[in-house]
Design a protein around this motif. Sequence first.
Motif: not given
Length: 135
Positions: A66-75
């Motif tokens: 699905n051409f998904i790009e981005g940032t995941v923020t994990v704590a």
Amino acid sequence: MKNAIFFFAALALCFATPMMANNDNGSSNKNTTTEDTPYAVFPGGDQAVSEYLSENLQYPMTARENFIEGTVTVAFNVLKDGSISNITIMRGLGYGCDEEVIRVIESMPNWKPAVRNGEAVDASARLKIKFELTK
């Protein structure tokens, strides 16, 4: 297919700080000085955590298709023994990316715990992990 993917851990925005204990009155101890704030450290430091993520993260097929790009923020918390607990996605991307970040954080080796006054202390940490398809 792994070489067709680029992962970036925004380590400048990565931090691991001591967890704040509650006082008897329910308020938090807030240590506002940064010079003496202990940090948990991934074995080998920032470069090593970046390499670990690059070697172990897999771009989820659904996100790729699905051409998904981005940032995941994990704590997460780094406990006194260096183990990781309470992994929480603060900002997700979906399409399997959040689950992949959790999987890789769960499989990390123990961190070097934060130390305060010569004793290991629990700390909280946060990573921003960018998923980007290469052209």
